[in-house]
Write a protein that holds these residues in place. Structure first.
Motif, PDB file in Angstrom:
ATOM      1  N   ASP A 187      15.024  -0.831   7.425  1.00  0.00           N
ATOM      2  CA  ASP A 187      14.022  -1.827   7.792  1.00  0.00           C
ATOM      3  C   ASP A 187      12.743  -1.050   8.074  1.00  0.00           C
ATOM      4  O   ASP A 187      12.707  -0.214   8.990  1.00  0.00           O
ATOM      5  N   VAL A 188      11.718  -1.273   7.266  1.00  0.00           N
ATOM      6  CA  VAL A 188      10.480  -0.502   7.366  1.00  0.00           C
ATOM      7  C   VAL A 188       9.359  -1.371   7.920  1.00  0.00           C
ATOM      8  O   VAL A 188       9.403  -2.596   7.808  1.00  0.00           O
ATOM      9  N   PRO A 189       8.329  -0.753   8.506  1.00  0.00           N
ATOM     10  CA  PRO A 189       7.176  -1.535   8.987  1.00  0.00           C
ATOM     11  C   PRO A 189       6.462  -2.253   7.840  1.00  0.00           C
ATOM     12  O   PRO A 189       6.526  -1.834   6.681  1.00  0.00           O
ATOM     13  N   ARG A 190       5.766  -3.301   8.185  1.00  0.00           N
ATOM     14  CA  ARG A 190       5.048  -4.122   7.194  1.00  0.00           C
ATOM     15  C   ARG A 190       4.080  -3.291   6.348  1.00  0.00           C
ATOM     16  O   ARG A 190       3.935  -3.497   5.148  1.00  0.00           O
ATOM     17  N   ARG A 191       3.422  -2.308   6.966  1.00  0.00           N
ATOM     18  CA  ARG A 191       2.440  -1.508   6.227  1.00  0.00           C
ATOM     19  C   ARG A 191       3.086  -0.705   5.099  1.00  0.00           C
ATOM     20  O   ARG A 191       2.443  -0.410   4.093  1.00  0.00           O
ATOM     21  N   VAL A 192       4.368  -0.378   5.253  1.00  0.00           N
ATOM     22  CA  VAL A 192       5.074   0.345   4.195  1.00  0.00           C
ATOM     23  C   VAL A 192       5.312  -0.589   3.012  1.00  0.00           C
ATOM     24  O   VAL A 192       5.098  -0.230   1.858  1.00  0.00           O
ATOM     25  N   ARG A 193       5.745  -1.805   3.312  1.00  0.00           N
ATOM     26  CA  ARG A 193       5.939  -2.799   2.239  1.00  0.00           C
ATOM     27  C   ARG A 193       4.604  -3.097   1.548  1.00  0.00           C
ATOM     28  O   ARG A 193       4.549  -3.211   0.332  1.00  0.00           O
ATOM     29  N   ASP A 194       3.534  -3.214   2.335  1.00  0.00           N
ATOM     30  CA  ASP A 194       2.211  -3.462   1.751  1.00  0.00           C
ATOM     31  C   ASP A 194       1.788  -2.303   0.844  1.00  0.00           C
ATOM     32  O   ASP A 194       1.214  -2.521  -0.229  1.00  0.00           O
ATOM     33  N   TYR A 195       2.072  -1.071   1.274  1.00  0.00           N
ATOM     34  CA  TYR A 195       1.732   0.100   0.461  1.00  0.00           C
ATOM     35  C   TYR A 195       2.516   0.080  -0.858  1.00  0.00           C
ATOM     36  O   TYR A 195       1.959   0.335  -1.923  1.00  0.00           O
ATOM     37  N   GLN A 196       3.805  -0.255  -0.782  1.00  0.00           N
ATOM     38  CA  GLN A 196       4.623  -0.304  -1.984  1.00  0.00           C
ATOM     39  C   GLN A 196       4.109  -1.381  -2.937  1.00  0.00           C
ATOM     40  O   GLN A 196       4.035  -1.166  -4.140  1.00  0.00           O
ATOM     41  N   VAL A 197       3.719  -2.529  -2.399  1.00  0.00           N
ATOM     42  CA  VAL A 197       3.141  -3.592  -3.225  1.00  0.00           C
ATOM     43  C   VAL A 197       1.850  -3.094  -3.880  1.00  0.00           C
ATOM     44  O   VAL A 197       1.598  -3.339  -5.055  1.00  0.00           O
ATOM     45  N   SER A 198       1.032  -2.354  -3.124  1.00  0.00           N
ATOM     46  CA  SER A 198      -0.221  -1.835  -3.695  1.00  0.00           C
ATOM     47  C   SER A 198       0.059  -0.834  -4.818  1.00  0.00           C
ATOM     48  O   SER A 198      -0.704  -0.753  -5.786  1.00  0.00           O
ATOM     49  N   LEU A 199       1.164  -0.086  -4.728  1.00  0.00           N
ATOM     50  CA  LEU A 199       1.533   0.835  -5.809  1.00  0.00           C
ATOM     51  C   LEU A 199       1.879   0.066  -7.082  1.00  0.00           C
ATOM     52  O   LEU A 199       1.458   0.440  -8.178  1.00  0.00           O
ATOM     53  N   VAL A 200       2.637  -1.013  -6.935  1.00  0.00           N
ATOM     54  CA  VAL A 200       3.013  -1.806  -8.106  1.00  0.00           C
ATOM     55  C   VAL A 200       1.776  -2.476  -8.705  1.00  0.00           C
ATOM     56  O   VAL A 200       1.608  -2.504  -9.927  1.00  0.00           O
ATOM     57  N   GLN A 201       0.865  -2.969  -7.845  1.00  0.00           N
ATOM     58  CA  GLN A 201      -0.382  -3.554  -8.350  1.00  0.00           C
ATOM     59  C   GLN A 201      -1.214  -2.499  -9.061  1.00  0.00           C
ATOM     60  O   GLN A 201      -1.801  -2.760 -10.118  1.00  0.00           O
ATOM     61  N   GLY A 202      -1.250  -1.293  -8.501  1.00  0.00           N
ATOM     62  CA  GLY A 202      -1.969  -0.197  -9.142  1.00  0.00           C
ATOM     63  C   GLY A 202      -1.368   0.175 -10.484  1.00  0.00           C
ATOM     64  O   GLY A 202      -2.085   0.479 -11.443  1.00  0.00           O
ATOM     65  N   LEU A 203      -0.031   0.142 -10.562  1.00  0.00           N
ATOM     66  CA  LEU A 203       0.641   0.407 -11.833  1.00  0.00           C
ATOM     67  C   LEU A 203       0.264  -0.656 -12.864  1.00  0.00           C
ATOM     68  O   LEU A 203      -0.008  -0.340 -14.022  1.00  0.00           O
ATOM     69  N   HIS A 204       0.213  -1.921 -12.428  1.00  0.00           N
ATOM     70  CA  HIS A 204      -0.233  -2.990 -13.329  1.00  0.00           C
ATOM     71  C   HIS A 204      -1.645  -2.709 -13.854  1.00  0.00           C
ATOM     72  O   HIS A 204      -1.903  -2.833 -15.054  1.00  0.00           O
ATOM     73  N   ASP A 205      -2.558  -2.332 -12.951  1.00  0.00           N
ATOM     74  CA  ASP A 205      -3.941  -2.041 -13.348  1.00  0.00           C
ATOM     75  C   ASP A 205      -3.996  -0.871 -14.324  1.00  0.00           C
ATOM     76  O   ASP A 205      -4.735  -0.908 -15.313  1.00  0.00           O
ATOM     77  N   LEU A 206      -3.219   0.184 -14.031  1.00  0.00           N
ATOM     78  CA  LEU A 206      -3.158   1.346 -14.922  1.00  0.00           C
ATOM     79  C   LEU A 206      -2.694   0.922 -16.314  1.00  0.00           C
ATOM     80  O   LEU A 206      -3.308   1.294 -17.317  1.00  0.00           O
ATOM     81  N   LEU A 207      -1.639   0.130 -16.375  1.00  0.00           N
ATOM     82  CA  LEU A 207      -1.111  -0.297 -17.671  1.00  0.00           C
ATOM     83  C   LEU A 207      -2.095  -1.195 -18.404  1.00  0.00           C
ATOM     84  O   LEU A 207      -2.206  -1.112 -19.635  1.00  0.00           O
ATOM     85  N   ASP A 208      -2.843  -2.020 -17.676  1.00  0.00           N
ATOM     86  CA  ASP A 208      -3.908  -2.816 -18.308  1.00  0.00           C
ATOM     87  C   ASP A 208      -4.939  -1.894 -18.956  1.00  0.00           C
ATOM     88  O   ASP A 208      -5.372  -2.122 -20.082  1.00  0.00           O
ATOM     89  N   ARG A 209      -5.337  -0.837 -18.233  1.00  0.00           N
ATOM     90  CA  ARG A 209      -6.329   0.111 -18.773  1.00  0.00           C
ATOM     91  C   ARG A 209      -5.774   0.875 -19.977  1.00  0.00           C
ATOM     92  O   ARG A 209      -6.531   1.321 -20.832  1.00  0.00           O
ATOM     93  N   LEU A 210      -4.450   1.024 -20.016  1.00  0.00           N
ATOM     94  CA  LEU A 210      -3.813   1.715 -21.154  1.00  0.00           C
ATOM     95  C   LEU A 210      -3.542   0.750 -22.313  1.00  0.00           C
ATOM     96  O   LEU A 210      -2.889   1.122 -23.285  1.00  0.00           O
ATOM     97  N   LEU A 211      -4.054  -0.487 -22.186  1.00  0.00           N
ATOM     98  CA  LEU A 211      -3.978  -1.514 -23.228  1.00  0.00           C
ATOM     99  C   LEU A 211      -2.548  -2.002 -23.502  1.00  0.00           C
ATOM    100  O   LEU A 211      -2.207  -2.396 -24.620  1.00  0.00           O
ATOM    101  N   VAL A 212      -1.734  -1.980 -22.449  1.00  0.00           N
ATOM    102  CA  VAL A 212      -0.378  -2.515 -22.541  1.00  0.00           C
ATOM    103  C   VAL A 212      -0.470  -4.027 -22.324  1.00  0.00           C
ATOM    104  O   VAL A 212      -0.993  -4.477 -21.311  1.00  0.00           O
ATOM    105  N   ASP A 213       0.031  -4.804 -23.299  1.00  0.00           N
ATOM    106  CA  ASP A 213       0.076  -6.249 -23.096  1.00  0.00           C
ATOM    107  C   ASP A 213       1.442  -6.605 -22.491  1.00  0.00           C
ATOM    108  O   ASP A 213       2.366  -5.812 -22.516  1.00  0.00           O
TER     109      ASP A 213
END
Length: 193
Positions: A107-133
């Motif tokens: 069971d982790v603090p909320r900020r850890v879950r928020d950080y993990q969500v931000s990593l997945v969002q960042g991965l989405h942004d990276l893949l968009d920039r790499l022209l992945v549909d």
């Protein structure tokens, strides 16, 4: 030949319970208790960078070259903010990896879950920039990323289950102290250019 290193964003475990004996007591629940020095909680798994980059190149049918994917991914990973250390708690062991791994569900603090969500969002942004549909489809199908489950369960792998029992196993509550986030095998990223 040396195997290529897997790249993950993780937090190292600094202590389980109040000392080494609390961790060693988990040996009564698992086979092959892992050494405490290597314990960690994975926040994002990239896998072998060259494999990830080839997955991108294949998905985009060569519009994005594997070398460009490596370069952009390396820059993105090296620019990630560091998550400060934190303390979580665990009250059960769960079975992972198709039944071959036993882990402390944490069971982790909320900020850890928020950080993990931000990593997945960042991965989405990276893949968009790499022209992945169809980014979500790519994430689920990329062998390098290795996503098999629809949601993230914070856990620390500690060994192999004693039996083929699939359900969680309740244990005495343990605190788990984590250090700041890091990129496992990050030293190989600069060589990836």
């Amino acid at each position: 030949m040396q195997p290529l290193p897997r790249i993950t964003v993780e937090v190292p475990v600094l202590m389980v319970g109040s000392g080494p004996s609390d961790y060693e007591a988990l040996g009564s629940y698992v086979n092959g208790l892992r050494r405490p020095q290597g314990l960690h909680l994975t926040l994002l798994h990239i896998g072998i960078l060259a494999d990830f980059a080839q997955d991108v190149a294949d998905w985009t049918k060569g519009i994005t070259w594997a070398g460009d994917a490596v370069r952009h991914t390396t820059g993105w990973l090296q620019g990630l903010p560091v998550l400060d250390g934190f303390t979580g708690t665990s009250e059960q062991l769960i079975v992972l990896g198709g039944g071959g791994i036993s882990g402390l569900e944490v069971d982790v603090p909320r900020r850890v879950r928020d950080y993990q969500v931000s990593l997945v969002q960042g991965l989405h942004d990276l893949l968009d920039r790499l022209l992945v549909d169809n980014v979500d489809d790519f994430i689920l199908s990329s062998a390098a990323l290795g996503y098999r489950y629809p949601h993230w369960v914070p856990h620390v792998a500690v060994g192999r289950p004693l039996s083929r029992e699939r359900g969680p196993r309740t244990i005495a509550p343990l605190s788990v102290v984590f250090g700041p986030s890091r990129i496992r095998n990050g030293r190989f990223l600069s060589a990836a250019d």
